[in-house]
Motif scaffolding. Structure first.
Motif, mmCIF file in Angstrom:
data_model
loop_
_atom_site.group_PDB
_atom_site.id
_atom_site.type_symbol
_atom_site.label_atom_id
_atom_site.label_comp_id
_atom_site.label_asym_id
_atom_site.label_seq_id
_atom_site.Cartn_x
_atom_site.Cartn_y
_atom_site.Cartn_z
ATOM 1 N N THR A 30 0.850 -1.184 0.000
ATOM 2 C CA THR A 30 0.000 0.000 0.000
ATOM 3 C C THR A 30 0.891 1.241 0.000
ATOM 4 O O THR A 30 2.067 1.172 0.366
ATOM 5 C CB THR A 30 -0.935 0.028 1.237
ATOM 6 O OG1 THR A 30 -1.885 1.084 1.088
ATOM 7 C CG2 THR A 30 -0.150 0.257 2.524
ATOM 8 N N ILE A 66 0.520 4.899 1.785
ATOM 9 C CA ILE A 66 -0.270 5.744 2.676
ATOM 10 C C ILE A 66 0.111 7.193 2.389
ATOM 11 O O ILE A 66 1.270 7.584 2.583
ATOM 12 C CB ILE A 66 -0.026 5.391 4.150
ATOM 13 C CG1 ILE A 66 -0.477 3.947 4.416
ATOM 14 C CG2 ILE A 66 -0.755 6.369 5.065
ATOM 15 C CD1 ILE A 66 -0.328 3.499 5.859
ATOM 16 N N GLN A 91 6.071 9.128 12.501
ATOM 17 C CA GLN A 91 4.967 9.103 11.531
ATOM 18 C C GLN A 91 5.009 7.815 10.711
ATOM 19 O O GLN A 91 3.978 7.176 10.481
ATOM 20 C CB GLN A 91 5.041 10.323 10.601
ATOM 21 C CG GLN A 91 5.015 11.669 11.304
ATOM 22 C CD GLN A 91 3.835 11.840 12.217
ATOM 23 O OE1 GLN A 91 2.690 11.695 11.809
ATOM 24 N NE2 GLN A 91 4.109 12.138 13.478
ATOM 25 N N ALA A 99 3.840 4.837 12.799
ATOM 26 C CA ALA A 99 2.380 4.820 12.942
ATOM 27 C C ALA A 99 1.719 4.296 11.667
ATOM 28 O O ALA A 99 0.733 3.546 11.722
ATOM 29 C CB ALA A 99 1.868 6.217 13.281
ATOM 30 N N MET A 100 2.253 4.678 10.510
ATOM 31 C CA MET A 100 1.708 4.205 9.241
ATOM 32 C C MET A 100 1.911 2.705 9.082
ATOM 33 O O MET A 100 1.030 1.989 8.574
ATOM 34 C CB MET A 100 2.365 4.959 8.082
ATOM 35 C CG MET A 100 1.988 6.427 8.022
ATOM 36 S SD MET A 100 2.909 7.310 6.726
ATOM 37 C CE MET A 100 2.302 8.970 6.967
ATOM 38 N N LEU A 160 2.168 0.453 11.518
ATOM 39 C CA LEU A 160 1.247 -0.240 12.422
ATOM 40 C C LEU A 160 -0.192 -0.186 11.908
ATOM 41 O O LEU A 160 -0.937 -1.162 12.026
ATOM 42 C CB LEU A 160 1.345 0.370 13.819
ATOM 43 C CG LEU A 160 2.690 0.160 14.537
ATOM 44 C CD1 LEU A 160 2.722 0.933 15.849
ATOM 45 C CD2 LEU A 160 2.973 -1.322 14.768
ATOM 46 N N LYS A 161 -0.563 0.938 11.309
ATOM 47 C CA LYS A 161 -1.909 1.055 10.729
ATOM 48 C C LYS A 161 -2.090 0.065 9.586
ATOM 49 O O LYS A 161 -3.128 -0.609 9.485
ATOM 50 C CB LYS A 161 -2.125 2.483 10.225
ATOM 51 C CG LYS A 161 -3.460 2.711 9.542
ATOM 52 C CD LYS A 161 -3.587 4.146 9.028
ATOM 53 C CE LYS A 161 -4.894 4.354 8.279
ATOM 54 N NZ LYS A 161 -5.010 5.742 7.753
ATOM 55 N N ALA A 162 -1.080 -0.036 8.711
ATOM 56 C CA ALA A 162 -1.158 -0.962 7.580
ATOM 57 C C ALA A 162 -1.220 -2.405 8.062
ATOM 58 O O ALA A 162 -2.028 -3.211 7.568
ATOM 59 C CB ALA A 162 0.027 -0.756 6.650
ATOM 60 N N LYS A 193 -2.299 -3.555 10.905
ATOM 61 C CA LYS A 193 -3.609 -3.806 11.509
ATOM 62 C C LYS A 193 -4.659 -4.042 10.431
ATOM 63 O O LYS A 193 -5.494 -4.947 10.539
ATOM 64 C CB LYS A 193 -3.997 -2.626 12.393
ATOM 65 C CG LYS A 193 -5.311 -2.840 13.135
ATOM 66 C CD LYS A 193 -5.632 -1.663 14.067
ATOM 67 C CE LYS A 193 -6.930 -1.885 14.816
ATOM 68 N NZ LYS A 193 -7.243 -0.734 15.721
ATOM 69 N N GLY A 194 -4.596 -3.242 9.363
ATOM 70 C CA GLY A 194 -5.554 -3.402 8.272
ATOM 71 C C GLY A 194 -5.428 -4.738 7.559
ATOM 72 O O GLY A 194 -6.414 -5.277 7.034
ATOM 73 N N TRP A 195 -4.212 -5.261 7.531
ATOM 74 C CA TRP A 195 -3.981 -6.560 6.880
ATOM 75 C C TRP A 195 -4.155 -7.741 7.833
ATOM 76 O O TRP A 195 -4.024 -8.891 7.426
ATOM 77 C CB TRP A 195 -2.565 -6.600 6.290
ATOM 78 C CG TRP A 195 -2.362 -5.672 5.141
ATOM 79 C CD1 TRP A 195 -3.240 -5.383 4.139
ATOM 80 C CD2 TRP A 195 -1.183 -4.895 4.863
ATOM 81 N NE1 TRP A 195 -2.694 -4.481 3.262
ATOM 82 C CE2 TRP A 195 -1.434 -4.170 3.684
ATOM 83 C CE3 TRP A 195 0.055 -4.744 5.497
ATOM 84 C CZ2 TRP A 195 -0.478 -3.306 3.121
ATOM 85 C CZ3 TRP A 195 0.992 -3.882 4.949
ATOM 86 C CH2 TRP A 195 0.731 -3.175 3.771
ATOM 87 N N THR A 224 7.534 0.297 16.791
ATOM 88 C CA THR A 224 6.871 -0.875 16.192
ATOM 89 C C THR A 224 7.200 -2.172 16.911
ATOM 90 O O THR A 224 6.473 -3.161 16.768
ATOM 91 C CB THR A 224 7.285 -1.043 14.716
ATOM 92 O OG1 THR A 224 8.710 -1.264 14.647
ATOM 93 C CG2 THR A 224 6.914 0.187 13.895
#
Length: 401
Positions: free
Chosen positions: A53, A55, A89, A92-93, A95-97, A99-101, A148
């Motif tokens: 992805t 972001i 930053q 955080a991106m 960890l967000k990715a 979590k989404g996967w 992370t």
């Protein structure tokens, strides 16, 4: 023994590794995140991209970086503050990715972070005889590792410079390991903010490999449309298509000494910026040129300098029937790609999709490959001593604790 050193040892001996490759380019469009499953090392490297992805960066992030990006005079306190902030930053991106996967951080072996380039100063550009090549990327690896909980490799370009290179292009290493094919001379063309390519000989002879920047990719076009058209980039060359190439301006733009320097060479927005464009407009006597004609001319500058550099490469290897595999944001620009294809009629053209690597993910993947080689390889000589391709592993290691 430190638990993370033991973990690295086990990782290097394992059959496969799961590595996140990160790339944030000079366009500042966003953070590319590629989850790669990698087996082997060196010429036995095999990569499967499990997730990818990009972001997007918000305007706060972009504005902060632009305050110091490619500028000789900056606020050093801001630079100091941004080094950890960018890393936070990025973490955080990531960890967000994940979590989404539906992926736990503990399922990831390594993060390979390129960081954010804020200044690139090869000797060719700075011209100061007492200093060598230099480059600076921010987004400290320690902060990513701690945030992370994943071992992180970063700051890859410094080792390249320490061993005699210019800090770029680094794509040659991953290109050689995962894209070489016996019997086919290949050019791996990446059109990012700056365009570059790697030549991969069909003989697999490492001494014949070379890699070089060709000049601007989309950096000048992006800078121009952001200032004059209030958009991030010229999607599908919609703006450039409304103009005509101005030959007088193009000839002055092409007269910069960079374009006749021998391979390998690197460059950046430190040279190819709006000041360079303004000076060329004045020198060519084209002060009344339309904004659309400027965009058409900048588009042609990118395409023609790529063609010239590939033609030089064809002459060096004595073969015009090469196969070109393109990647990077510029490959989506139809005016650039159409001109390149028409100008190189003996070449065949594909994107790296044909090699099972998403072309938009390629640079992030290549940094994952560099990290893999650092932990599991390191025995293959790259470039056979060719200038600009030091045979080294790269990446500084940061532990989470």
């Amino acid at each position: 023994m430190n638990q993370y050193i033991a973990q690295l040892a086990r990782m290097g001996a394992a059959q496969k590794r799961t590595i996140i490759g990160l790339m944030s380019g000079t366009s500042l469009d966003g953070l590319d995140i590629a989850v790669c499953e990698i087996t082997g090392s060196g010429m036995e490297t095999e990569v499967a991209v499990k997730h990818f992805t990009t972001i997007p960066f918000d305007e706060t992030f972009k504005s902060a970086i632009r305050e110091i990006f490619s500028k000789r005079t900056i606020d050093f306190e801001l630079l100091c503050l941004l080094n950890p902030w960018v890393a936070e930053q990025h973490a955080a991106m990531i960890l967000k990715a994940l979590k989404g996967w539906g992926i736990k951080p503990s399922d990831i072996d390594l993060i390979a972070s390129h960081g954010q380039t804020v200044y690139h100063a090869p000797k060719l550009l700075h011209g100061k005889p007492q200093y060598g090549n230099a480059t600076l990327q921010i987004g400290d690896g320690d902060h990513i590792a701690v945030k992370t909980g994943i071992i992180t490799m970063s700051d890859f370009r410094q080792k390249h410079i320490a061993a005699g290179g210019e800090g770029a292009p680094l794509a040659v290493y991953g290109d050689y390991f995962i894209f070489s094919k016996r019997g086919e001379d290949r050019i791996m063309l990446n059109i990012g903010g700056i365009a570059n390519y790697t030549f991969l000989p069909g003989s697999l002879d490492a001494t014949k490999i070379f890699s070089t920047d060709t000049g601007p990719g989309y950096t000048l076009m992006d800078q121009y449309v952001q200032q004059h058209f209030n958009c991030a980039y010229d999607k599908d060359a919609a703006i450039a298509k409304q103009g005509k190439v101005n030959d007088a301006l193009l000839n002055v733009l092409l007269s910069d000494p960079f374009f006749t320097e021998p391979f390998p060479k690197t460059t950046g927005p430190e040279l190819f910026n709006l000041t360079y464009l303004d000076q060329a407009i004045e020198a060519s006597g084209q002060s009344g040129i339309s904004q659309y004609d400027i965009m058409a001319t900048l588009n042609r500058l990118t395409a023609s300098t790529i063609v010239t550099a590939i033609e030089r490469g064809q002459d060096m290897i004595g073969n015009k029937e090469i196969t070109v595999y393109s990647s990077g944001g510029g490959m989506h620009n139809p005016m650039i790609m159409d001109f390149i294809k028409v100008s190189l009629p003996d070449a065949r053209f594909f994107t790296t999709d044909a090699l099972q690597i998403n072309p938009d993910a390629k640079e992030a993947v290549l940094f994952a490959v560099l990290a893999n080689e650092n932990v599991a390889g390191g025995s293959v000589s790259i470039g056979g001593g060719n200038a600009g391709i030091p045979s080294v592993t790269m990446g500084k290691i940061s532990f989470p604790k």
